[in-house]
Design an enzyme around this catalytic site. Structure first.
Site, PDB file in Angstrom:
ATOM      1  N   TYR A 158       0.835  -1.212   0.000  1.00 47.60           N
ATOM      2  CA  TYR A 158       0.000   0.000   0.000  1.00 47.60           C
ATOM      3  C   TYR A 158       0.869   1.262   0.000  1.00 47.60           C
ATOM      4  O   TYR A 158       0.633   2.198  -0.768  1.00 47.60           O
ATOM      5  CB  TYR A 158      -0.908  -0.035   1.230  1.00 47.60           C
ATOM      6  CG  TYR A 158      -1.886   1.103   1.360  1.00 47.60           C
ATOM      7  CD1 TYR A 158      -3.037   1.152   0.579  1.00 47.60           C
ATOM      8  CD2 TYR A 158      -1.671   2.127   2.274  1.00 47.60           C
ATOM      9  CE1 TYR A 158      -3.953   2.198   0.711  1.00 47.60           C
ATOM     10  CE2 TYR A 158      -2.574   3.170   2.420  1.00 47.60           C
ATOM     11  CZ  TYR A 158      -3.714   3.195   1.632  1.00 47.60           C
ATOM     12  OH  TYR A 158      -4.606   4.234   1.762  1.00 47.60           O
ATOM     13  N   LYS A 162       1.174   4.243  -2.851  1.00 39.83           N
ATOM     14  CA  LYS A 162       0.884   5.663  -2.581  1.00 39.83           C
ATOM     15  C   LYS A 162       2.112   6.532  -2.857  1.00 39.83           C
ATOM     16  O   LYS A 162       1.976   7.676  -3.325  1.00 39.83           O
ATOM     17  CB  LYS A 162       0.385   5.831  -1.144  1.00 39.83           C
ATOM     18  CG  LYS A 162      -0.947   5.124  -0.878  1.00 39.83           C
ATOM     19  CD  LYS A 162      -2.057   5.619  -1.790  1.00 39.83           C
ATOM     20  CE  LYS A 162      -3.416   5.058  -1.459  1.00 39.83           C
ATOM     21  NZ  LYS A 162      -4.486   5.579  -2.318  1.00 39.83           N
TER      22      LYS A 162
HETATM   23  P1  NDP Z   1     -13.431   2.873   0.710  1.00 42.18           P
HETATM   24  O1  NDP Z   1     -13.053   1.439   0.681  1.00 42.18           O
HETATM   25  O2  NDP Z   1     -14.491   3.328   1.649  1.00 42.18           O
HETATM   26  O3  NDP Z   1     -13.805   3.399  -0.760  1.00 42.18           O
HETATM   27  C1  NDP Z   1     -13.024   3.098  -1.872  1.00 42.18           C
HETATM   28  C2  NDP Z   1     -13.943   2.741  -3.013  1.00 42.18           C
HETATM   29  O4  NDP Z   1     -13.133   2.420  -4.168  1.00 42.18           O
HETATM   30  C3  NDP Z   1     -14.800   1.524  -2.702  1.00 42.18           C
HETATM   31  O5  NDP Z   1     -16.138   1.714  -3.075  1.00 42.18           O
HETATM   32  C4  NDP Z   1     -14.111   0.472  -3.520  1.00 42.18           C
HETATM   33  O6  NDP Z   1     -14.937  -0.638  -3.845  1.00 42.18           O
HETATM   34  C5  NDP Z   1     -13.697   1.269  -4.736  1.00 42.18           C
HETATM   35  N1  NDP Z   1     -12.774   0.517  -5.576  1.00 42.18           N
HETATM   36  C6  NDP Z   1     -11.929  -0.466  -5.199  1.00 42.18           C
HETATM   37  N2  NDP Z   1     -11.297  -0.972  -6.259  1.00 42.18           N
HETATM   38  C7  NDP Z   1     -11.757  -0.308  -7.341  1.00 42.18           C
HETATM   39  C8  NDP Z   1     -11.497  -0.413  -8.724  1.00 42.18           C
HETATM   40  N3  NDP Z   1     -10.630  -1.294  -9.214  1.00 42.18           N
HETATM   41  N4  NDP Z   1     -12.136   0.434  -9.570  1.00 42.18           N
HETATM   42  C9  NDP Z   1     -13.041   1.329  -9.094  1.00 42.18           C
HETATM   43  N5  NDP Z   1     -13.338   1.447  -7.796  1.00 42.18           N
HETATM   44  C10 NDP Z   1     -12.702   0.638  -6.917  1.00 42.18           C
HETATM   45  O7  NDP Z   1     -12.071   3.668   0.976  1.00 42.18           O
HETATM   46  P2  NDP Z   1     -11.790   5.143   1.555  1.00 42.18           P
HETATM   47  O8  NDP Z   1     -12.901   6.046   1.235  1.00 42.18           O
HETATM   48  O9  NDP Z   1     -11.348   4.969   2.952  1.00 42.18           O
HETATM   49  O10 NDP Z   1     -10.487   5.507   0.712  1.00 42.18           O
HETATM   50  C11 NDP Z   1     -10.526   6.288  -0.466  1.00 42.18           C
HETATM   51  C12 NDP Z   1      -9.085   6.591  -0.869  1.00 42.18           C
HETATM   52  O11 NDP Z   1      -8.424   7.282   0.196  1.00 42.18           O
HETATM   53  C13 NDP Z   1      -8.251   5.346  -1.150  1.00 42.18           C
HETATM   54  O12 NDP Z   1      -7.393   5.578  -2.244  1.00 42.18           O
HETATM   55  C14 NDP Z   1      -7.440   5.185   0.118  1.00 42.18           C
HETATM   56  O13 NDP Z   1      -6.233   4.507  -0.120  1.00 42.18           O
HETATM   57  C15 NDP Z   1      -7.215   6.636   0.497  1.00 42.18           C
HETATM   58  N6  NDP Z   1      -6.904   6.799   1.893  1.00 42.18           N
HETATM   59  C16 NDP Z   1      -7.775   6.387   2.865  1.00 42.18           C
HETATM   60  C17 NDP Z   1      -7.448   6.538   4.189  1.00 42.18           C
HETATM   61  C18 NDP Z   1      -8.344   6.090   5.289  1.00 42.18           C
HETATM   62  O14 NDP Z   1      -7.909   6.161   6.448  1.00 42.18           O
HETATM   63  N7  NDP Z   1      -9.564   5.664   5.033  1.00 42.18           N
HETATM   64  C19 NDP Z   1      -6.163   7.125   4.590  1.00 42.18           C
HETATM   65  C20 NDP Z   1      -5.327   7.530   3.497  1.00 42.18           C
HETATM   66  C21 NDP Z   1      -5.700   7.371   2.208  1.00 42.18           C
HETATM   67  P3  NDP Z   1     -14.749  -2.001  -2.946  1.00 42.18           P
HETATM   68  O15 NDP Z   1     -15.225  -1.665  -1.581  1.00 42.18           O
HETATM   69  O16 NDP Z   1     -15.579  -3.005  -3.650  1.00 42.18           O
HETATM   70  O17 NDP Z   1     -13.276  -2.343  -2.939  1.00 42.18           O
END
Ligand code: NDP
Length: 250
Positions: A158, A162
């Protein structure tokens, strides 16, 4: 001067991973500022989220699509550009975790995280850049992470994805700047979403000890930063990594 309540009126934002979490709150925030939104996610829920966004009085569509599928994304950006008339803002937000300690991490866990988080961002950036280059204007915002800067045990895949996103951000920023396209990254700390809900209580307590502001972030904290980087106010900022982490990564 009074602030314009809808600074993004008439603009179109594409948000990947827009069904829930940070992507959903970002879509609602950009829509609140007047932007039409194209949400893209692997989850069917994206359609219901788009309906919630549309209820704010903008145009919003939800598309079930996978950011790793190059052909599908290229075709979809074309559809979005035709449907909405432009692509002004791209938020590369789709991301997953597959945590494991280094010696236990499988090739599959490595490949899957790199494919979705990093390759997916590249695929969407390339596909959207085509339209932004033509209109000589655009905003790209990549949701990276504090661990892409400082690392984290159990997250080699991960954090590498990033850190890669940050490199992608800076190179694309240099390449696209002459056409008034800015590319920036946001590095969130720990945000309250489904991704962090699954962490054990002990891990959450340990994390809290590392955050000077002593609270996890709300998705809205990240969405506010996206709004700023999508707006006119940030037009002289590019290639930047904005830490929204309660001071964790300083
Ligand atoms: P969530 O899991 O709540 O939302 C991410 C969404 O992306 C989900 O609906 C997921 O679907 C979807 N997704 C996964 N794979 C794909 C794909 N191949 N194509 C299209 N959509 C996809 O995550 P967050 O809202 O927490 O995170 C959003 C972003 O922020 C991410 O990039 C994460 O790495 C980053 N981030 C989050 C942090 C946190 O603490 N939450 C901290 C730092 C960064 P599914 O659930 O089916 O996988």
């Amino acid at each position: 001067m009074p602030r314009n309540p809808t600074p993004l009126k008439g603009q179109t934002a594409v948000i990947t991973g827009g069904a829930r979490g940070i992507g959903k709150i970002t879509a609602l925030t950009l829509a609140g500022a007047g932007a039409n939104c194209a949400l893209l996610d692997v989850m069917d829920e994206v359609k219901a989220t788009a309906a919630e966004v549309a209820a704010l009085g903008v145009r919003a569509e939800g598309y079930v699509a996978d950011v790793t599928n190059s052909e599908q994304i290229t075709e979809l950006m074309k559809t979005i550009n035709e449907t909405f008339g432009a692509i002004d803002i791209l938020v590369n937000n789709a991301g997953i975790t597959r945590d494991n300690l280094l010696l236990r991490m499988t090739d599959e866990e490595w490949d899957k995280v790199i494919a979705i988080n990093l390759r997916g961002a590249f695929v969407c950036t390339r596909a959207a850049a085509r339209y932004m280059l033509k209109q000589q204007r655009g905003r790209m915002i990549n949701i990276a992470s504090v661990v892409g800067v400082i690392g984290n045990p159990g997250q080699c895949n991960y954090s590498a994805s990033k850190a890669g996103m940050i490199g992608l951000t800076k190179s694309a920023a240099r390449e696209l700047a002459s056409r008034s396209i800015t590319v920036n990254a946001i590095a969130p700390g720990y945000v309250k979403t489904a991704m962090t809900d699954k962490l054990p209580e002990k891990a959450k307590e340990a994390i809290m000890g590392m955050i000077p502001l002593r609270r996890l972030s709300e998705p809205q904290d990240i969405a506010n930063a996206v709004l700023f980087l999508a707006s006119e106010e940030s037009s002289y900022i590019t290639g930047h990594v904005l830490h929204v982490d309660g001071g964790m990564g300083m």
